[in-house]
Design a protein around this motif. Structure first.
Motif, short mmCIF file in Angstrom:
data_model
loop_
_atom_site.label_atom_id
_atom_site.label_comp_id
_atom_site.label_asym_id
_atom_site.label_seq_id
_atom_site.Cartn_x
_atom_site.Cartn_y
_atom_site.Cartn_z
N GLY A 19 34.50 28.78 35.07
CA GLY A 19 34.14 30.15 35.58
C GLY A 19 34.39 30.29 36.97
O GLY A 19 34.79 29.33 37.49
N LEU A 20 34.08 31.62 37.45
CA LEU A 20 34.71 31.91 38.91
C LEU A 20 33.50 32.74 39.49
O LEU A 20 33.54 33.80 39.32
CB LEU A 20 35.88 32.67 38.84
CG LEU A 20 37.27 32.10 38.31
CD1 LEU A 20 38.33 33.19 38.70
CD2 LEU A 20 37.65 31.00 39.19
N PRO A 21 32.48 31.94 39.99
CA PRO A 21 31.32 32.60 40.56
C PRO A 21 31.22 33.36 41.66
O PRO A 21 30.20 33.64 42.06
CB PRO A 21 30.57 31.46 40.62
CG PRO A 21 31.33 30.27 41.04
CD PRO A 21 32.63 30.43 40.34
N GLU A 53 46.71 28.55 37.31
CA GLU A 53 45.68 27.61 37.31
C GLU A 53 44.31 28.24 37.34
O GLU A 53 43.34 27.58 36.99
CB GLU A 53 46.22 26.45 38.48
CG GLU A 53 47.48 25.79 38.18
CD GLU A 53 47.96 25.01 39.34
OE1 GLU A 53 47.32 24.54 40.20
OE2 GLU A 53 48.80 24.34 39.10
N MET A 54 44.33 29.11 38.19
CA MET A 54 42.96 29.56 38.46
C MET A 54 42.34 30.40 37.04
O MET A 54 41.20 30.29 36.85
CB MET A 54 42.96 30.91 39.42
CG MET A 54 43.16 30.32 40.78
SD MET A 54 41.74 29.39 41.42
CE MET A 54 40.59 30.57 41.58
N GLU A 55 43.36 30.58 35.96
CA GLU A 55 43.06 31.12 34.97
C GLU A 55 42.14 29.97 33.95
O GLU A 55 41.32 29.97 33.34
CB GLU A 55 44.01 31.57 34.16
CG GLU A 55 43.68 32.35 32.53
CD GLU A 55 42.52 33.27 32.70
OE1 GLU A 55 41.58 33.06 31.86
OE2 GLU A 55 42.01 34.00 33.59
N LEU A 106 41.30 35.27 44.63
CA LEU A 106 42.41 34.12 44.62
C LEU A 106 43.01 34.17 43.23
O LEU A 106 44.03 33.88 43.00
CB LEU A 106 41.56 33.00 44.89
CG LEU A 106 42.48 31.63 45.21
CD1 LEU A 106 43.16 31.96 46.45
CD2 LEU A 106 41.64 30.32 45.45
N ALA A 107 42.24 34.24 42.05
CA ALA A 107 42.64 34.27 40.82
C ALA A 107 43.96 35.42 40.59
O ALA A 107 44.51 35.25 39.63
CB ALA A 107 41.36 34.46 39.77
N ARG A 108 43.77 36.36 41.22
CA ARG A 108 44.95 37.44 41.23
C ARG A 108 46.13 36.98 41.97
O ARG A 108 46.94 37.76 41.89
CB ARG A 108 44.30 38.81 41.74
CG ARG A 108 42.97 39.44 40.58
CD ARG A 108 42.76 40.61 40.99
NE ARG A 108 42.19 41.06 42.50
CZ ARG A 108 40.66 41.06 42.45
NH1 ARG A 108 40.11 40.78 41.51
NH2 ARG A 108 40.37 41.07 43.83
N GLY A 109 45.99 36.00 42.72
CA GLY A 109 47.08 35.66 43.43
C GLY A 109 47.41 36.16 44.73
O GLY A 109 48.27 36.44 45.44
N ASP A 110 46.25 36.82 45.33
CA ASP A 110 46.17 37.63 46.48
C ASP A 110 46.86 36.72 47.82
O ASP A 110 45.95 35.85 47.91
CB ASP A 110 44.70 38.18 46.71
CG ASP A 110 44.70 38.94 48.19
OD1 ASP A 110 45.32 40.08 48.04
OD2 ASP A 110 44.12 38.66 48.99
N THR A 119 51.68 28.17 48.03
CA THR A 119 51.58 28.00 46.46
C THR A 119 52.10 29.49 45.82
O THR A 119 51.72 30.50 46.30
CB THR A 119 50.23 27.59 45.89
OG1 THR A 119 49.91 26.42 46.65
CG2 THR A 119 50.40 27.35 44.46
N PRO A 120 53.10 29.16 44.96
CA PRO A 120 53.56 30.65 44.48
C PRO A 120 52.27 31.43 43.73
O PRO A 120 51.61 30.49 42.94
CB PRO A 120 54.57 30.06 43.56
CG PRO A 120 55.22 28.74 44.02
CD PRO A 120 54.09 27.98 44.53
N ARG A 121 52.51 32.44 43.63
CA ARG A 121 51.19 33.52 43.06
C ARG A 121 51.27 33.08 41.52
O ARG A 121 50.11 33.02 41.08
CB ARG A 121 51.78 34.95 43.24
CG ARG A 121 51.51 35.24 44.66
CD ARG A 121 52.05 36.78 45.01
NE ARG A 121 50.90 37.64 44.48
CZ ARG A 121 51.13 38.82 44.63
NH1 ARG A 121 51.76 39.43 45.17
NH2 ARG A 121 50.08 39.57 43.86
N LYS A 122 52.33 32.98 40.92
CA LYS A 122 52.17 32.90 39.27
C LYS A 122 51.35 31.32 39.24
O LYS A 122 50.59 31.60 38.26
CB LYS A 122 53.83 32.66 39.03
CG LYS A 122 53.71 32.41 37.19
CD LYS A 122 55.25 32.58 36.93
CE LYS A 122 55.26 32.24 35.24
NZ LYS A 122 56.65 32.24 34.95
N ARG A 123 51.98 30.56 39.86
CA ARG A 123 51.21 29.12 39.55
C ARG A 123 49.56 29.53 39.83
O ARG A 123 48.77 28.63 39.42
CB ARG A 123 51.73 28.13 40.60
CG ARG A 123 51.01 26.77 40.25
CD ARG A 123 51.68 25.56 41.24
NE ARG A 123 50.89 24.56 41.23
CZ ARG A 123 51.10 23.49 41.91
NH1 ARG A 123 52.02 23.39 42.65
NH2 ARG A 123 50.14 22.33 41.67
#
Length: 188
Positions: A123-125, A114-116, A132-136, A106-110
């Protein structure tokens, strides 16, 4: 005492809509995964579901996947208003391995976008979800391994027969509290 009233989503198909509708030719393993994660977060007392939950807990524990399933998969697919669409790529129609690869690719930008949305809605607990939210990319590969392991451990033909018998509605289990007190959503 007032009864709790659940909302019902009604979808109306026109003749044109029906003409354009396609049915999948195979089970989509990643949609099954999301559905199973939602059911694990419910407080349903159905016996078939309870037996399936115990079996899922045992299989994930035996494979060392229970901690990552709780820390990553459950909060990534909450029974709430949103879960990231990248969890259910269309390539799953090409087979399970294609689905896992499409997820990892999956492209990092996507992923970031989506994580945002997930962050704002649920939330991201966990630190894993923050990465993952940073697209690592390393995080995406780890997610792919956890997803594949979960699917192989939990979504067997026997497990899928149990899932098919699940009731359509049940009270939900709060994901954050299930991580803090896992016995609320996972058998002990």
């Amino acid at each position: 005492m007032r009864e709790h009233v659940r909302s019902v989503l009604r979808i109306v198909f026109t003749a044109e809509d029906l003409a354009l509708t396609r049915l999948a030719t195979r089970t989509d393993l990643l949609w099954e995964m999301v559905g199973s994660l939602h059911r694990l977060q419910s407080r349903d007392s159905d016996r078939a579901l309870a037996a399936w939950r115990r079996q899922a807990h045992l299989r994930l524990t035996e494979r060392g996947l229970l901690p990552s399933s709780r820390a990553v998969l459950l909060p990534l697919a909450p029974r709430g208003p949103y879960f990231p669409d990248f969890l259910t790529p269309i390539q799953a129609q090409l087979g399970d391995e294609a689905a896992f690869q499409a997820l990892v690719d999956t492209p990092r930008k996507r992923v970031r976008s989506e994580m945002e949305v997930l962050r704002r809605s649920s939330g991201l607990p966990s630190a894993d979800l923050e990465e993952l939210a940073r697209g690592d990319q390393g995080s995406m590969r780890r997610l792919g391994r956890v997803v594949a392991g979960y699917c192989r451990a939990v979504l067997t033909p026997t497990g899928l027969r149990s899932i098919a018998r699940w009731p359509q509605s049940a009270p939900s289990c709060n994901v954050t509290s299930s991580l803090a007190a896992p016995s609320r959503c996972w058998p002990t």
